[in-house]
Design a protein around this motif. Structure first.
Motif, PDB file in Angstrom:
ATOM      1  N   MET A   1      57.566  57.977  75.794  1.00 47.18           N
ATOM      2  CA  MET A   1      56.353  58.018  76.589  1.00 47.18           C
ATOM      3  C   MET A   1      55.214  57.267  75.881  1.00 47.18           C
ATOM      4  SD  MET A   1      54.757  59.907  79.193  1.00 47.18           S
ATOM      5  CE  MET A   1      53.127  60.406  79.565  1.00 47.18           C
ATOM      6  N   VAL A   2      55.053  57.547  74.592  1.00 49.88           N
ATOM      7  CA  VAL A   2      53.999  56.898  73.829  1.00 49.88           C
ATOM      8  C   VAL A   2      54.242  55.393  73.777  1.00 49.88           C
ATOM      9  CG1 VAL A   2      52.945  56.705  71.533  1.00 49.88           C
ATOM     10  CG2 VAL A   2      53.502  58.957  72.453  1.00 49.88           C
ATOM     11  N   ASP A   3      55.494  55.001  73.609  1.00 44.89           N
ATOM     12  CA  ASP A   3      55.818  53.572  73.588  1.00 44.89           C
ATOM     13  C   ASP A   3      55.514  52.909  74.920  1.00 44.89           C
ATOM     14  OD1 ASP A   3      56.612  53.532  70.952  1.00 44.89           O
ATOM     15  OD2 ASP A   3      58.729  53.919  71.421  1.00 44.89           O
ATOM     16  N   ALA A   4      55.783  53.603  76.023  1.00 41.35           N
ATOM     17  CA  ALA A   4      55.503  53.050  77.349  1.00 41.35           C
ATOM     18  C   ALA A   4      54.000  52.864  77.542  1.00 41.35           C
ATOM     19  CB  ALA A   4      56.083  53.961  78.428  1.00 41.35           C
ATOM     20  N   LEU A   5      53.214  53.840  77.105  1.00 41.80           N
ATOM     21  CA  LEU A   5      51.757  53.737  77.220  1.00 41.80           C
ATOM     22  C   LEU A   5      51.217  52.611  76.340  1.00 41.80           C
ATOM     23  CD1 LEU A   5      50.743  57.504  77.240  1.00 41.80           C
ATOM     24  CD2 LEU A   5      50.653  55.900  79.146  1.00 41.80           C
ATOM     25  N   ARG A   6      51.759  52.487  75.133  1.00 39.43           N
ATOM     26  CA  ARG A   6      51.336  51.415  74.238  1.00 39.43           C
ATOM     27  C   ARG A   6      51.670  50.060  74.846  1.00 39.43           C
ATOM     28  NH1 ARG A   6      54.320  52.249  69.568  1.00 39.43           N
ATOM     29  NH2 ARG A   6      52.926  53.967  69.084  1.00 39.43           N
ATOM     30  N   HIS A   7      52.857  49.937  75.410  1.00 37.45           N
ATOM     31  CA  HIS A   7      53.283  48.679  76.044  1.00 37.45           C
ATOM     32  C   HIS A   7      52.372  48.337  77.237  1.00 37.45           C
ATOM     33  CE1 HIS A   7      55.957  45.448  77.162  1.00 37.45           C
ATOM     34  NE2 HIS A   7      56.019  45.936  78.390  1.00 37.45           N
ATOM     35  N   GLU A   8      52.040  49.332  78.043  1.00 39.14           N
ATOM     36  CA  GLU A   8      51.151  49.106  79.182  1.00 39.14           C
ATOM     37  C   GLU A   8      49.758  48.686  78.713  1.00 39.14           C
ATOM     38  OE1 GLU A   8      49.117  51.560  82.858  1.00 39.14           O
ATOM     39  OE2 GLU A   8      50.977  52.305  81.995  1.00 39.14           O
ATOM     40  N   ARG A   9      49.259  49.322  77.673  1.00 35.97           N
ATOM     41  CA  ARG A   9      47.935  48.981  77.140  1.00 35.97           C
ATOM     42  C   ARG A   9      47.921  47.548  76.608  1.00 35.97           C
ATOM     43  NH1 ARG A   9      45.072  51.563  71.908  1.00 35.97           N
ATOM     44  NH2 ARG A   9      43.225  50.272  71.951  1.00 35.97           N
ATOM     45  N   ILE A  10      48.946  47.166  75.897  1.00 33.98           N
ATOM     46  CA  ILE A  10      49.035  45.797  75.380  1.00 33.98           C
ATOM     47  C   ILE A  10      49.081  44.801  76.530  1.00 33.98           C
ATOM     48  CG2 ILE A  10      50.532  44.173  74.147  1.00 33.98           C
ATOM     49  CD1 ILE A  10      51.228  46.536  72.256  1.00 33.98           C
ATOM     50  N   GLY A  11      49.834  45.118  77.579  1.00 33.58           N
ATOM     51  CA  GLY A  11      49.895  44.247  78.760  1.00 33.58           C
ATOM     52  C   GLY A  11      48.550  44.091  79.429  1.00 33.58           C
ATOM     53  N   GLN A  12      47.805  45.171  79.537  1.00 32.84           N
ATOM     54  CA  GLN A  12      46.477  45.110  80.141  1.00 32.84           C
ATOM     55  C   GLN A  12      45.521  44.289  79.283  1.00 32.84           C
ATOM     56  OE1 GLN A  12      45.373  49.200  80.728  1.00 32.84           O
ATOM     57  NE2 GLN A  12      46.445  49.346  82.685  1.00 32.84           N
ATOM     58  N   GLU A  13      45.596  44.440  77.973  1.00 33.93           N
ATOM     59  CA  GLU A  13      44.743  43.661  77.079  1.00 33.93           C
ATOM     60  C   GLU A  13      45.063  42.173  77.170  1.00 33.93           C
ATOM     61  OE1 GLU A  13      45.286  45.426  73.227  1.00 33.93           O
ATOM     62  OE2 GLU A  13      43.997  47.125  73.701  1.00 33.93           O
ATOM     63  N   GLU A  14      46.349  41.840  77.268  1.00 30.06           N
ATOM     64  CA  GLU A  14      46.748  40.441  77.404  1.00 30.06           C
ATOM     65  C   GLU A  14      46.256  39.853  78.717  1.00 30.06           C
ATOM     66  OE1 GLU A  14      50.975  40.632  76.896  1.00 30.06           O
ATOM     67  OE2 GLU A  14      50.842  40.591  74.707  1.00 30.06           O
ATOM     68  N   THR A  15      46.363  40.619  79.788  1.00 30.04           N
ATOM     69  CA  THR A  15      45.885  40.164  81.094  1.00 30.04           C
ATOM     70  C   THR A  15      44.374  39.958  81.068  1.00 30.04           C
ATOM     71  OG1 THR A  15      47.683  41.298  82.230  1.00 30.04           O
ATOM     72  CG2 THR A  15      45.749  40.746  83.551  1.00 30.04           C
ATOM     73  N   HIS A  16      43.657  40.902  80.491  1.00 30.55           N
ATOM     74  CA  HIS A  16      42.201  40.785  80.394  1.00 30.55           C
ATOM     75  C   HIS A  16      41.815  39.549  79.594  1.00 30.55           C
ATOM     76  CE1 HIS A  16      38.185  41.600  78.705  1.00 30.55           C
ATOM     77  NE2 HIS A  16      37.956  42.068  79.912  1.00 30.55           N
ATOM     78  N   PHE A  17      42.484  39.311  78.474  1.00 29.65           N
ATOM     79  CA  PHE A  17      42.213  38.145  77.643  1.00 29.65           C
ATOM     80  C   PHE A  17      42.461  36.861  78.422  1.00 29.65           C
ATOM     81  CE2 PHE A  17      43.687  34.861  74.700  1.00 29.65           C
ATOM     82  CZ  PHE A  17      42.608  34.778  73.837  1.00 29.65           C
ATOM     83  N   PHE A  18      43.590  36.799  79.140  1.00 33.04           N
ATOM     84  CA  PHE A  18      43.948  35.616  79.923  1.00 33.04           C
ATOM     85  C   PHE A  18      42.912  35.353  81.016  1.00 33.04           C
ATOM     86  CE2 PHE A  18      46.227  33.782  83.591  1.00 33.04           C
ATOM     87  CZ  PHE A  18      46.574  32.561  83.030  1.00 33.04           C
ATOM     88  N   LEU A  19      42.521  36.382  81.749  1.00 34.92           N
ATOM     89  CA  LEU A  19      41.541  36.216  82.819  1.00 34.92           C
ATOM     90  C   LEU A  19      40.179  35.809  82.261  1.00 34.92           C
ATOM     91  CD1 LEU A  19      42.456  39.195  85.161  1.00 34.92           C
ATOM     92  CD2 LEU A  19      42.895  36.755  85.544  1.00 34.92           C
ATOM     93  N   SER A  20      39.793  36.376  81.134  1.00 39.71           N
ATOM     94  CA  SER A  20      38.522  35.997  80.503  1.00 39.71           C
ATOM     95  C   SER A  20      38.518  34.523  80.132  1.00 39.71           C
ATOM     96  CB  SER A  20      38.276  36.837  79.250  1.00 39.71           C
ATOM     97  OG  SER A  20      38.077  38.174  79.588  1.00 39.71           O
ATOM     98  N   LYS A  21      39.627  34.044  79.594  1.00 35.20           N
ATOM     99  CA  LYS A  21      39.724  32.629  79.215  1.00 35.20           C
ATOM    100  C   LYS A  21      39.709  31.725  80.441  1.00 35.20           C
ATOM    101  CE  LYS A  21      39.657  33.147  74.879  1.00 35.20           C
ATOM    102  NZ  LYS A  21      38.447  32.807  74.161  1.00 35.20           N
ATOM    103  N   LEU A  22      40.348  32.149  81.530  1.00 38.30           N
ATOM    104  CA  LEU A  22      40.323  31.367  82.773  1.00 38.30           C
ATOM    105  C   LEU A  22      38.903  31.247  83.318  1.00 38.30           C
ATOM    106  CD1 LEU A  22      43.417  32.528  84.842  1.00 38.30           C
ATOM    107  CD2 LEU A  22      42.981  30.266  83.900  1.00 38.30           C
ATOM    108  N   ILE A  23      38.189  32.352  83.343  1.00 33.69           N
ATOM    109  CA  ILE A  23      36.813  32.346  83.843  1.00 33.69           C
ATOM    110  C   ILE A  23      35.940  31.470  82.959  1.00 33.69           C
ATOM    111  CG2 ILE A  23      34.759  33.805  84.125  1.00 33.69           C
ATOM    112  CD1 ILE A  23      36.721  36.019  85.091  1.00 33.69           C
ATOM    113  N   GLU A  24      36.099  31.606  81.661  1.00 35.01           N
ATOM    114  CA  GLU A  24      35.290  30.833  80.721  1.00 35.01           C
ATOM    115  C   GLU A  24      35.548  29.335  80.846  1.00 35.01           C
ATOM    116  OE1 GLU A  24      35.023  30.318  75.933  1.00 35.01           O
ATOM    117  OE2 GLU A  24      35.306  32.337  76.713  1.00 35.01           O
TER     118      GLU A  24
END
Length: 94
Positions: A1-24
């Motif tokens: 469960m903890v691994d799944a949450l960590r994986h989801e959090r990392i995925g969200q951070e990567e998506t946020h980073f990618f979208l921020s770079k696209l906007i910039e």
């Protein structure tokens, strides 16, 4: 469960980073507003198009922007549609 949450959090951070770079990197001016219509972010193209500093806009409403931009953007409907295109700028309501 903890691994799944960590994986989801990392995925969200990567998506946020990618979208921020696209906007910039976008040549299209992008203004991001919160639900209260307050400007939370602008990309470099917006600053260049509008001829303002980031500090002149973040934390303000569209009608509080300097120069003629306040007049030009004050009529934008802040609730619908979620994405509005106006004068080479994209206004995104989050």
């Amino acid at each position: 469960m903890v691994d799944a949450l960590r994986h989801e959090r990392i995925g969200q951070e990567e998506t946020h980073f990618f979208l921020s770079k696209l906007i910039e990197a976008s040549p299209q001016g992008i203004v991001i507003l919160n639900y209260d219509g307050i400007i939370t972010e602008l990309n470099p193209a917006t600053l260049r198009i509008m001829g303002i500093n980031r500090d002149d806009a973040v934390g303000k409403k569209l009608n509080e922007l300097p120069k003629s931009w306040a007049v030009a953007l004050s009529d934008v409907n802040e609730s619908f549609p979620n994405i509005t295109r106006l004068l080479g700028l994209s206004l995104i309501h989050i």
